[in-house]
Design a protein around this motif. Structure first.
Motif, PDB file in Angstrom:
ATOM      1  N   PRO A   1       0.808  -1.226   0.000  1.00 30.27           N
ATOM      2  CA  PRO A   1       0.000   0.000   0.000  1.00 30.27           C
ATOM      3  C   PRO A   1       0.838   1.271   0.000  1.00 30.27           C
ATOM      4  O   PRO A   1       0.465   2.266  -0.637  1.00 30.27           O
ATOM      5  N   TYR A   2       1.976   1.254   0.678  1.00 31.11           N
ATOM      6  CA  TYR A   2       2.838   2.433   0.762  1.00 31.11           C
ATOM      7  C   TYR A   2       3.463   2.752  -0.589  1.00 31.11           C
ATOM      8  O   TYR A   2       3.512   3.911  -1.006  1.00 31.11           O
ATOM      9  N   ILE A   3       3.959   1.712  -1.257  1.00 27.46           N
ATOM     10  CA  ILE A   3       4.589   1.915  -2.564  1.00 27.46           C
ATOM     11  C   ILE A   3       3.558   2.432  -3.566  1.00 27.46           C
ATOM     12  O   ILE A   3       3.823   3.378  -4.322  1.00 27.46           O
ATOM     13  N   LEU A   4       2.372   1.828  -3.562  1.00 23.84           N
ATOM     14  CA  LEU A   4       1.325   2.260  -4.492  1.00 23.84           C
ATOM     15  C   LEU A   4       0.875   3.686  -4.196  1.00 23.84           C
ATOM     16  O   LEU A   4       0.637   4.475  -5.117  1.00 23.84           O
ATOM     17  N   LEU A   5       0.762   4.028  -2.913  1.00 22.26           N
ATOM     18  CA  LEU A   5       0.398   5.401  -2.544  1.00 22.26           C
ATOM     19  C   LEU A   5       1.456   6.378  -3.044  1.00 22.26           C
ATOM     20  O   LEU A   5       1.136   7.446  -3.586  1.00 22.26           O
ATOM     21  N   ASN A   6       2.725   6.018  -2.903  1.00 27.64           N
ATOM     22  CA  ASN A   6       3.797   6.902  -3.346  1.00 27.64           C
ATOM     23  C   ASN A   6       3.845   7.030  -4.866  1.00 27.64           C
ATOM     24  O   ASN A   6       4.181   8.097  -5.387  1.00 27.64           O
ATOM     25  N   LEU A   7       3.482   5.966  -5.581  1.00 30.45           N
ATOM     26  CA  LEU A   7       3.363   6.077  -7.039  1.00 30.45           C
ATOM     27  C   LEU A   7       2.227   7.031  -7.404  1.00 30.45           C
ATOM     28  O   LEU A   7       2.349   7.837  -8.326  1.00 30.45           O
ATOM     29  N   GLY A   8       1.124   6.948  -6.669  1.00 26.19           N
ATOM     30  CA  GLY A   8       0.023   7.885  -6.894  1.00 26.19           C
ATOM     31  C   GLY A   8       0.450   9.317  -6.628  1.00 26.19           C
ATOM     32  O   GLY A   8       0.124  10.234  -7.403  1.00 26.19           O
ATOM     33  N   ASN A   9       1.189   9.522  -5.543  1.00 26.69           N
ATOM     34  CA  ASN A   9       1.671  10.866  -5.223  1.00 26.69           C
ATOM     35  C   ASN A   9       2.609  11.402  -6.301  1.00 26.69           C
ATOM     36  O   ASN A   9       2.570  12.588  -6.629  1.00 26.69           O
ATOM     37  N   LEU A  10       3.434  10.515  -6.855  1.00 29.27           N
ATOM     38  CA  LEU A  10       4.355  10.925  -7.915  1.00 29.27           C
ATOM     39  C   LEU A  10       3.582  11.408  -9.137  1.00 29.27           C
ATOM     40  O   LEU A  10       3.870  12.483  -9.688  1.00 29.27           O
ATOM     41  N   TYR A  11       2.578  10.647  -9.558  1.00 30.43           N
ATOM     42  CA  TYR A  11       1.778  11.064 -10.713  1.00 30.43           C
ATOM     43  C   TYR A  11       0.963  12.311 -10.407  1.00 30.43           C
ATOM     44  O   TYR A  11       0.775  13.173 -11.275  1.00 30.43           O
ATOM     45  N   ASN A  12       0.495  12.433  -9.179  1.00 38.45           N
ATOM     46  CA  ASN A  12      -0.273  13.611  -8.791  1.00 38.45           C
ATOM     47  C   ASN A  12       0.596  14.866  -8.866  1.00 38.45           C
ATOM     48  O   ASN A  12       0.171  15.906  -9.376  1.00 38.45           O
ATOM     49  N   LEU A  13       1.826  14.771  -8.377  1.00 40.65           N
ATOM     50  CA  LEU A  13       2.756  15.899  -8.451  1.00 40.65           C
ATOM     51  C   LEU A  13       3.113  16.204  -9.901  1.00 40.65           C
ATOM     52  O   LEU A  13       3.166  17.372 -10.313  1.00 40.65           O
ATOM     53  N   TYR A  14       3.333  15.160 -10.664  1.00 43.71           N
ATOM     54  CA  TYR A  14       3.707  15.334 -12.074  1.00 43.71           C
ATOM     55  C   TYR A  14       2.604  16.050 -12.840  1.00 43.71           C
ATOM     56  O   TYR A  14       2.866  16.836 -13.750  1.00 43.71           O
ATOM     57  N   GLU A  15       1.359  15.797 -12.414  1.00 42.15           N
ATOM     58  CA  GLU A  15       0.223  16.444 -13.066  1.00 42.15           C
ATOM     59  C   GLU A  15       0.276  17.958 -12.892  1.00 42.15           C
ATOM     60  O   GLU A  15      -0.093  18.705 -13.794  1.00 42.15           O
ATOM     61  N   PHE A  16       0.761  18.432 -11.744  1.00 46.74           N
ATOM     62  CA  PHE A  16       0.877  19.872 -11.538  1.00 46.74           C
ATOM     63  C   PHE A  16       1.892  20.488 -12.503  1.00 46.74           C
ATOM     64  O   PHE A  16       1.735  21.610 -12.956  1.00 46.74           O
ATOM     65  N   LEU A  17       2.948  19.723 -12.792  1.00 43.72           N
ATOM     66  CA  LEU A  17       4.013  20.234 -13.663  1.00 43.72           C
ATOM     67  C   LEU A  17       3.659  20.083 -15.137  1.00 43.72           C
ATOM     68  O   LEU A  17       3.952  20.968 -15.940  1.00 43.72           O
ATOM     69  N   PHE A  18       3.053  18.963 -15.484  1.00 42.68           N
ATOM     70  CA  PHE A  18       2.727  18.661 -16.880  1.00 42.68           C
ATOM     71  C   PHE A  18       1.299  18.125 -16.949  1.00 42.68           C
ATOM     72  O   PHE A  18       1.093  16.911 -17.013  1.00 42.68           O
ATOM     73  N   PRO A  19       0.317  19.011 -16.894  1.00 42.12           N
ATOM     74  CA  PRO A  19      -1.084  18.571 -16.816  1.00 42.12           C
ATOM     75  C   PRO A  19      -1.492  17.670 -17.976  1.00 42.12           C
ATOM     76  O   PRO A  19      -1.193  17.951 -19.133  1.00 42.12           O
ATOM     77  N   SER A  20      -2.147  16.576 -17.628  1.00 43.30           N
ATOM     78  CA  SER A  20      -2.715  15.687 -18.635  1.00 43.30           C
ATOM     79  C   SER A  20      -3.728  14.775 -17.959  1.00 43.30           C
ATOM     80  O   SER A  20      -3.586  14.456 -16.769  1.00 43.30           O
ATOM     81  N   ALA A  21      -4.722  14.380 -18.706  1.00 44.46           N
ATOM     82  CA  ALA A  21      -5.730  13.478 -18.158  1.00 44.46           C
ATOM     83  C   ALA A  21      -5.120  12.142 -17.780  1.00 44.46           C
ATOM     84  O   ALA A  21      -5.538  11.493 -16.820  1.00 44.46           O
TER      85      ALA A  21
END
Length: 199
Positions: free
Chosen positions: A75-95
């Motif tokens: 669960p921790y690794i998957l949550l951190n992958l989600g956080n990575l994509y969430n942060l990346y979305e702020f920098l490079f918005p995409s659906a």
């Protein structure tokens, strides 16, 4: 030490441990590598903005964890992958980035529920809800989906399933801004803890 106050030192220590991974390593050594790789992924996401490295480290941590059956880290690794994509979305918005973040948050939620790790389930749930509620926390459609998640994700034979349901329902009520309903759900937890049937 706290990685938040000494990220450079933490990076050195975690890198040393992660670099000791080999396919021939013992299961205990691989487990240490999984934890170190997860922490490296967090550091590269939050402190060093090296998203490529973070992604590679988190995926490797996930793969090694699956190989050795280290379920408590999933669960921790998957949550951190989600956080990575969430942060990346702020920098490079995409659906696609939002969709991937949501996918990892949901996987984290389900993995946490399978392991009865309710604190992680709450963390994943809140991240998912906030990701999908850009216009405020009162989106009834999103909360309806969360109720389905809750019903379907916690295994029926979980010994403390009712306690978890009341806890998660209380948190959902808080996110809706319904304090009275939250208190009611949290109050029902007392009966669960005492082994009493619901009123």
């Amino acid at each position: 030490r706290d990685a938040g106050t000494m990220p450079d030192s933490a990076m050195v220590c975690y890198t040393i441990v992660a670099d000791r991974y080999t396919p021939e390593a013992t299961e205990a050594e691989k487990a240490l590598s999984v934890r170190a790789l997860n922490e490296l992924g967090v550091l590269n996401t939050n402190y060093y903005n090296d998203h490529t490295a973070a992604y590679q480290e988190l995926l490797l941590a996930r793969d090694i964890g699956k190989e050795i059956g280290l379920e408590d880290m999933e669960p921790y690794i998957l949550l951190n992958l989600g956080n990575l994509y969430n942060l990346y979305e702020f920098l490079f918005p995409s659906a696609e980035n939002v969709s991937k973040a949501g996918q990892y948050y949901e996987e984290s939620f389900r993995a946490a529920c399978r392991q009865c790790d309710w604190q992680m389930a709450i963390n994943s749930y809140i991240n998912f809800v906030m990701l999908n509620m850009p216009y405020g926390v009162g989106d009834a459609a999103v909360h309806e989906k969360m109720a389905v998640w809750l019903r379907d994700s916690i295994p029926p034979d979980t010994p403390d399933r009712q306690l978890a349901c009341h806890f998660l329902n209380g948190n959902m009520a808080l996110l809706r801004g319904d304090g009275e309903q939250a208190l009611e759900n949290y109050g029902l937890m007392n009966g669960d803890l005492d082994g009493q049937p619901d009123a």
